[in-house]
Design an enzyme around this catalytic site. Structure first.
Site, short mmCIF file in Angstrom:
data_model
loop_
_atom_site.label_atom_id
_atom_site.label_comp_id
_atom_site.label_asym_id
_atom_site.label_seq_id
_atom_site.Cartn_x
_atom_site.Cartn_y
_atom_site.Cartn_z
N SER A 47 12.91 27.30 -59.12
CA SER A 47 11.46 27.13 -59.12
C SER A 47 10.85 27.95 -60.24
O SER A 47 11.26 29.10 -60.47
CB SER A 47 10.88 27.57 -57.77
OG SER A 47 9.47 27.39 -57.74
N CYS A 67 4.51 31.71 -47.96
CA CYS A 67 4.10 30.32 -47.96
C CYS A 67 4.20 29.67 -46.59
O CYS A 67 3.98 28.47 -46.45
CB CYS A 67 4.92 29.52 -48.97
SG CYS A 67 6.68 29.69 -48.76
N THR A 113 10.42 23.52 -52.91
CA THR A 113 10.40 22.81 -51.63
C THR A 113 10.86 21.37 -51.80
O THR A 113 11.70 20.87 -51.02
CB THR A 113 9.00 22.86 -51.01
OG1 THR A 113 8.70 24.21 -50.62
CG2 THR A 113 8.90 21.96 -49.78
N ASN A 119 14.74 35.65 -49.81
CA ASN A 119 13.41 35.90 -50.33
C ASN A 119 12.73 37.09 -49.65
O ASN A 119 11.84 37.72 -50.23
CB ASN A 119 12.53 34.66 -50.19
CG ASN A 119 12.57 34.07 -48.79
OD1 ASN A 119 13.63 33.74 -48.27
ND2 ASN A 119 11.41 33.93 -48.17
#
Length: 366
Positions: free
Chosen positions: A186, A311, A70, A138
């Site tokens: 990430s 998330c 992020t 995703n």
């Protein structure tokens, strides 16, 4: 023991990464200090930087460590002096909400960015704009035509940012071959710890730090480096690169799952099933069988999957990705995502098939 099939939300940490982190936590030095302990900490950071760089095929000098994907996405979109920002409608919220007034480019029914719409949009924006497109989605696993996006954007004088968080460690790629200007990674998606990520960018790119107050990360991201997290990221990246062939074989398990439940439910929809996808990801829906019902039933059966982006809110809600693909509210509200990873075994998938089959038969009998 739960059959964990939610790797796109977060992957279980690899034991090797955990061991490397434990050793790093025993180091007392600050990587910015010039004494012996500081130099040892700096060496660990730079070793990890080289491992993360190798995962994407770039020079280590391109790696800027952040607190996660992020922050890296925000640094890419807010740190460049972009005139306008364009993004596919299927991007992660950390892209879509990074700046106001993003110009959204639609998706095809298969989940790929609409290249004709992108080309037309680029004709309306000034040079020095930025296009953001993920390497793989995703939720659906759909792999985007990034090279084609780069060709259109660079011809229009625009930069390209690529969120490769979901693709890293699952499919082979090299940032230089894709041609993108910035890339996000990430750690926790590939078996590293949460709370650490990276933005990859050429040192020559005019990127300004968002977080200021120190000279760390070549003055592109201030703050004392998260030594243990970075070391764990590096070790996970190293193993993920070595195990890419193994991860590719997950496609066989994914396809087996889809075949089996489609034989039970002929009306099953596989989102993105007609285009290239990540080998570990399946997003499926049976109209009328609510995602929330499926998640609860599977959880009670000891199977962990998800719906939408984990998330975003912690709640089950229709996916903006599936909506952009033209899914009806019923289809979007019935979709679940199954995502496998480095520790997945065939027994996990068989357990999922059995539990889902039981649920489907009960729903038809009701």
């Amino acid at each position: 023991m739960t059959a964990y099939l939610d790797y796109n939300a977060t992957a279980p940490i690899r034991p090797e990464a955990l061991d490397a982190m434990a050793a790093a936590l025993a180091e007392p030095g600050n990587a910015s200090s010039v004494h012996g302990p500081g130099r040892r900490a700096r060496r660990l950071v730079e070793e990890a930087r080289a491992k993360v760089a190798a995962l994407a095929g770039v020079d280590p000098a391109w790696v800027i460590f952040t607190s996660g994907g992020t922050e890296a996405n925000n640094l890419a979109l807010r740190g460049l002096p972009a005139q306008r920002i364009l993004a596919s409608a299927g991007e992660h919220d950390s892209v879509l909400q990074a700046v106001p007034e993003i110009m959204l480019i639609g998706l095809s029914a298969d989940g790929e960015i609409d290249l004709d719409a992108l080309s037309a949009a680029l004709e309306t924006v000034p040079e020095g704009s930025l296009v953001s497109v993920m390497l793989a989605n995703n939720e659906t696993g759909v792999i985007q035509p990034v090279e084609a996006v780069v060709s259109l954007a660079h011809a229009a004088g625009a930069w390209v940012h690529c969120d490769a968080v979901q693709a890293a460690g699952k499919i082979p790629f090299r940032m230089i071959d894709l041609g993108v200007d910035l890339m996000t990674l990430s750690a926790h998606k590939l078996g590293g710890p949460p709370g650490v990520g990276a933005l990859l960018a050429s040192p020559e790119l005019p990127l300004s730090a968002l977080q200021r107050g120190g000279g760390q990360e070549r003055r592109r991201r201030a703050g004392t480096e998260n030594l243990a997290g970075i070391v764990g990221f590096g070790r996970a990246a190293e193993i993920a690169l070595e195990e890419l062939p193994k991860l590719q074989k997950l496609g066989e398990l994914r396809d087996h799952f889809e075949r089996e439940i489609k034989s039970l439910a002929p009306g099953l929809k596989v989102f993105g099933g007609a285009v290239p996808r990540l080998p570990n990801t399946s997003c499926v829906a049976v109209a009328g069988l609510a995602a929330e019902t499926q998640l609860m039933a599977l959880d009670l059966a000891g199977v962990a999957v998800s719906s939408g982006a984990a998330c975003s809110s912690g709640k089950v809600q229709p996916s903006h990705v599936l909506t952009a693909m033209g899914a009806s509210p019923d289809e979007a509200g019935s979709a679940i995502r199954v995502s496998l990873g480095w520790a997945s075994v065939p027994e996990d998938v068989e357990r999922l098939i059995a539990a889902w089959g039981d649920l489907y038969r009960r729903s038809k009998a009701a």
